[in-house]
Write a protein that holds these residues in place. Structure first.
Motif, mmCIF file in Angstrom:
data_model
loop_
_atom_site.group_PDB
_atom_site.id
_atom_site.type_symbol
_atom_site.label_atom_id
_atom_site.label_comp_id
_atom_site.label_asym_id
_atom_site.label_seq_id
_atom_site.Cartn_x
_atom_site.Cartn_y
_atom_site.Cartn_z
ATOM 1 N N LEU A 176 -5.397 -56.179 -14.278
ATOM 2 C CA LEU A 176 -5.523 -55.908 -15.711
ATOM 3 C C LEU A 176 -5.353 -54.421 -16.019
ATOM 4 C CD1 LEU A 176 -8.516 -58.251 -16.653
ATOM 5 C CD2 LEU A 176 -6.113 -58.525 -17.305
ATOM 6 N N SER A 177 -6.004 -53.563 -15.250
ATOM 7 C CA SER A 177 -5.898 -52.127 -15.514
ATOM 8 C C SER A 177 -4.486 -51.627 -15.221
ATOM 9 C CB SER A 177 -6.922 -51.349 -14.681
ATOM 10 O OG SER A 177 -6.674 -51.503 -13.296
ATOM 11 N N GLY A 178 -3.878 -52.135 -14.149
ATOM 12 C CA GLY A 178 -2.511 -51.744 -13.828
ATOM 13 C C GLY A 178 -1.529 -52.188 -14.892
ATOM 14 N N THR A 179 -1.738 -53.395 -15.421
ATOM 15 C CA THR A 179 -0.866 -53.905 -16.479
ATOM 16 C C THR A 179 -1.004 -53.067 -17.741
ATOM 17 O OG1 THR A 179 -1.022 -56.165 -15.605
ATOM 18 C CG2 THR A 179 -0.307 -55.918 -17.891
ATOM 19 N N ALA A 180 -2.231 -52.694 -18.080
ATOM 20 C CA ALA A 180 -2.470 -51.872 -19.272
ATOM 21 C C ALA A 180 -1.745 -50.532 -19.162
ATOM 22 C CB ALA A 180 -3.965 -51.654 -19.471
ATOM 23 N N LEU A 182 0.839 -49.905 -17.188
ATOM 24 C CA LEU A 182 2.269 -50.197 -17.180
ATOM 25 C C LEU A 182 2.818 -50.318 -18.595
ATOM 26 C CD1 LEU A 182 4.929 -51.108 -15.805
ATOM 27 C CD2 LEU A 182 3.992 -53.428 -15.800
ATOM 28 N N LEU A 183 2.137 -51.075 -19.437
ATOM 29 C CA LEU A 183 2.592 -51.284 -20.814
ATOM 30 C C LEU A 183 2.475 -50.012 -21.652
ATOM 31 C CD1 LEU A 183 1.110 -54.838 -21.509
ATOM 32 C CD2 LEU A 183 3.451 -54.224 -20.870
ATOM 33 N N GLY A 184 1.650 -49.079 -21.183
ATOM 34 C CA GLY A 184 1.517 -47.807 -21.875
ATOM 35 C C GLY A 184 2.483 -46.755 -21.376
ATOM 36 N N GLY A 185 3.415 -47.167 -20.506
ATOM 37 C CA GLY A 185 4.414 -46.228 -20.013
ATOM 38 C C GLY A 185 3.897 -45.323 -18.911
ATOM 39 N N ASN A 186 2.843 -45.738 -18.206
ATOM 40 C CA ASN A 186 2.248 -44.946 -17.132
ATOM 41 C C ASN A 186 1.798 -43.575 -17.621
ATOM 42 O OD1 ASN A 186 1.265 -44.482 -14.589
ATOM 43 N ND2 ASN A 186 3.235 -43.931 -13.687
ATOM 44 N N GLN A 187 1.323 -43.529 -18.870
ATOM 45 C CA GLN A 187 0.762 -42.301 -19.427
ATOM 46 C C GLN A 187 -0.614 -42.624 -20.019
ATOM 47 O OE1 GLN A 187 3.774 -40.985 -22.226
ATOM 48 N NE2 GLN A 187 4.852 -39.840 -20.632
ATOM 49 N N PRO A 188 -1.570 -42.930 -19.130
ATOM 50 C CA PRO A 188 -2.884 -43.376 -19.608
ATOM 51 C C PRO A 188 -3.650 -42.254 -20.294
ATOM 52 C CG PRO A 188 -2.949 -43.004 -17.245
ATOM 53 C CD PRO A 188 -1.510 -42.863 -17.672
ATOM 54 N N SER A 189 -4.401 -42.625 -21.306
ATOM 55 C CA SER A 189 -5.295 -41.664 -21.933
ATOM 56 C C SER A 189 -6.423 -41.345 -20.955
ATOM 57 C CB SER A 189 -5.877 -42.250 -23.222
ATOM 58 O OG SER A 189 -6.671 -43.398 -22.931
ATOM 59 N N ASP A 190 -7.181 -40.316 -21.267
ATOM 60 C CA ASP A 190 -8.296 -39.960 -20.393
ATOM 61 C C ASP A 190 -9.283 -41.117 -20.273
ATOM 62 O OD1 ASP A 190 -7.211 -37.465 -20.016
ATOM 63 O OD2 ASP A 190 -8.442 -36.485 -21.544
ATOM 64 N N THR A 191 -9.464 -41.841 -21.392
ATOM 65 C CA THR A 191 -10.396 -42.968 -21.380
ATOM 66 C C THR A 191 -9.885 -44.085 -20.473
ATOM 67 O OG1 THR A 191 -11.127 -42.489 -23.634
ATOM 68 C CG2 THR A 191 -11.556 -44.700 -22.788
ATOM 69 N N LEU A 192 -8.589 -44.431 -20.617
ATOM 70 C CA LEU A 192 -8.014 -45.500 -19.797
ATOM 71 C C LEU A 192 -7.962 -45.094 -18.336
ATOM 72 C CD1 LEU A 192 -6.741 -48.262 -19.622
ATOM 73 C CD2 LEU A 192 -4.519 -47.243 -20.181
ATOM 74 N N HIS A 193 -7.675 -43.832 -18.085
ATOM 75 C CA HIS A 193 -7.635 -43.346 -16.704
ATOM 76 C C HIS A 193 -9.015 -43.463 -16.059
ATOM 77 C CE1 HIS A 193 -5.920 -41.072 -13.374
ATOM 78 N NE2 HIS A 193 -7.032 -40.368 -13.343
ATOM 79 N N ALA A 194 -10.049 -43.087 -16.801
ATOM 80 C CA ALA A 194 -11.413 -43.199 -16.279
ATOM 81 C C ALA A 194 -11.794 -44.660 -16.083
ATOM 82 C CB ALA A 194 -12.385 -42.512 -17.226
ATOM 83 N N GLN A 196 -9.776 -47.147 -15.439
ATOM 84 C CA GLN A 196 -9.081 -47.655 -14.265
ATOM 85 C C GLN A 196 -9.839 -47.290 -12.993
ATOM 86 O OE1 GLN A 196 -5.475 -45.730 -12.988
ATOM 87 N NE2 GLN A 196 -4.550 -47.663 -12.340
ATOM 88 N N GLY A 197 -10.341 -46.059 -12.946
ATOM 89 C CA GLY A 197 -11.107 -45.647 -11.777
ATOM 90 C C GLY A 197 -12.331 -46.511 -11.563
ATOM 91 N N ILE A 198 -13.002 -46.858 -12.664
ATOM 92 C CA ILE A 198 -14.198 -47.703 -12.567
ATOM 93 C C ILE A 198 -13.825 -49.118 -12.116
ATOM 94 C CG2 ILE A 198 -16.065 -48.774 -13.883
ATOM 95 C CD1 ILE A 198 -16.067 -46.247 -15.645
ATOM 96 N N LEU A 199 -12.739 -49.654 -12.684
ATOM 97 C CA LEU A 199 -12.320 -51.025 -12.369
ATOM 98 C C LEU A 199 -11.802 -51.159 -10.942
ATOM 99 C CD1 LEU A 199 -10.527 -52.062 -15.691
ATOM 100 C CD2 LEU A 199 -12.871 -52.535 -14.969
ATOM 101 N N THR A 200 -11.449 -50.042 -10.342
ATOM 102 C CA THR A 200 -10.954 -50.070 -8.964
ATOM 103 C C THR A 200 -12.090 -50.170 -7.947
ATOM 104 O OG1 THR A 200 -9.047 -48.728 -9.615
ATOM 105 C CG2 THR A 200 -9.539 -48.809 -7.273
ATOM 106 N N ILE A 201 -13.301 -49.845 -8.357
ATOM 107 C CA ILE A 201 -14.425 -49.772 -7.419
ATOM 108 C C ILE A 201 -14.672 -51.081 -6.658
ATOM 109 C CG2 ILE A 201 -16.937 -49.475 -7.259
ATOM 110 C CD1 ILE A 201 -16.715 -47.352 -9.442
ATOM 111 N N PRO A 202 -14.710 -52.263 -7.320
ATOM 112 C CA PRO A 202 -14.957 -53.494 -6.546
ATOM 113 C C PRO A 202 -13.917 -53.736 -5.463
ATOM 114 C CG PRO A 202 -15.289 -53.891 -8.881
ATOM 115 C CD PRO A 202 -14.677 -52.537 -8.778
#
Length: 235
Positions: A176-180, A182-194, A196-202
């Motif tokens: 889900l985070s990777g898709t988000a 991707l659809l944003g052009g691989n230019q995540p906002s600071d919020t989305l970048h943070a 993604q880091g949290i969602l990667t933990i599990p």
């Protein structure tokens, strides 16, 4: 030690090797990928990047190894999913290989006369490397290491089932985070970048658990799939 437990130990060691090689390579690449033009202008270190590329080649070997060593076990449960896990690893490694070629291309530019056109090419190659990370470790891993391997480990009971939930939950979160992104052009906002880091933990904890548990304990001896001539199929 039985052959299956030997495979389990090899599986764990290879997983730990993927951590060591991928994290170290990312750290070695960081200065070049953050400032590719400055790198080709002479501010970078060729040997540092080349060593990172070597580590990622070892990462590819370790990635494929984690899948190959357990195929003889997993096919007893579900041959299609066992092959699917190997295939997912191969797709991930393909993206990693493209990324390696990209950083090597930047090193080649550095050893030529750097001009405006070379700067543009360096940015392009750095962008390709970023995309390969997103599509490989940042997306395909969610399917292979998360969903497929998590399901296989949960159903076979080769590792504690509670731990397998880390993969079953972490896989979809990475997808889900990777898709988000991707659809944003691989230019995540600071919020989305943070986020993604949290969602990667599990997923991170799941893979780290597999490496440590299988290296030091092997697979659970009580798992039916490890019994002689076992053929365990999904219900």
């Amino acid at each position: 030690m039985t052959r299956d437990q030997t495979r389990a130990r090899a599986f764990g060691v290879l997983y730990l090797l993927t951590f060591a090689t991928s994290i170290t390579a990312a750290l070695l690449y960081a200065p070049m990928l953050d400032h590719p033009v400055a790198f080709i202008a002479g501010a970078g270190d060729d040997k540092q990047v080349l060593f990172g590329a070597l580590l990622e080649l070892l990462l590819i070997i370790a990635n494929i190894g984690t899948a190959v060593v357990i195929v003889p076990i997993m096919r007893r449960f579900n041959e299609e999913l066992a092959i699917g896990y190997v295939t997912a690893r191969l797709f991930e490694c393909t993206f990693i290989l493209v990324g390696i070629l990209s950083v090597l291309g930047i090193v080649t530019l550095r050893n030529q006369v750097a001009g405006p056109s070379e700067g543009t090419v360096a940015y392009t190659l750095a962008a390709i490397k970023d995309w390969t990370f997103l599509l490989g470790p940042g997306w395909v891993v969610g399917w292979g290491n998360g969903l497929i391997l998590g399901y296989l480990m949960y159903r076979t009971g080769l590792v504690p089932r509670r731990a397998a939930w880390l993969g079953l939950i972490g896989g979809p979160l990475i997808i889900l985070s990777g898709t988000a992104i991707l659809l944003g052009g691989n230019q995540p906002s600071d919020t989305l970048h943070a986020l993604q880091g949290i969602l990667t933990i599990p997923e991170f904890l799941w893979e780290l658990f597999l490496g440590l548990y299988c290296t030091f304990k092997g697979f659970k001896a009580s798992a039916p799939i490890l019994q002689a001539d076992a053929v365990v199929r999904p219900a």
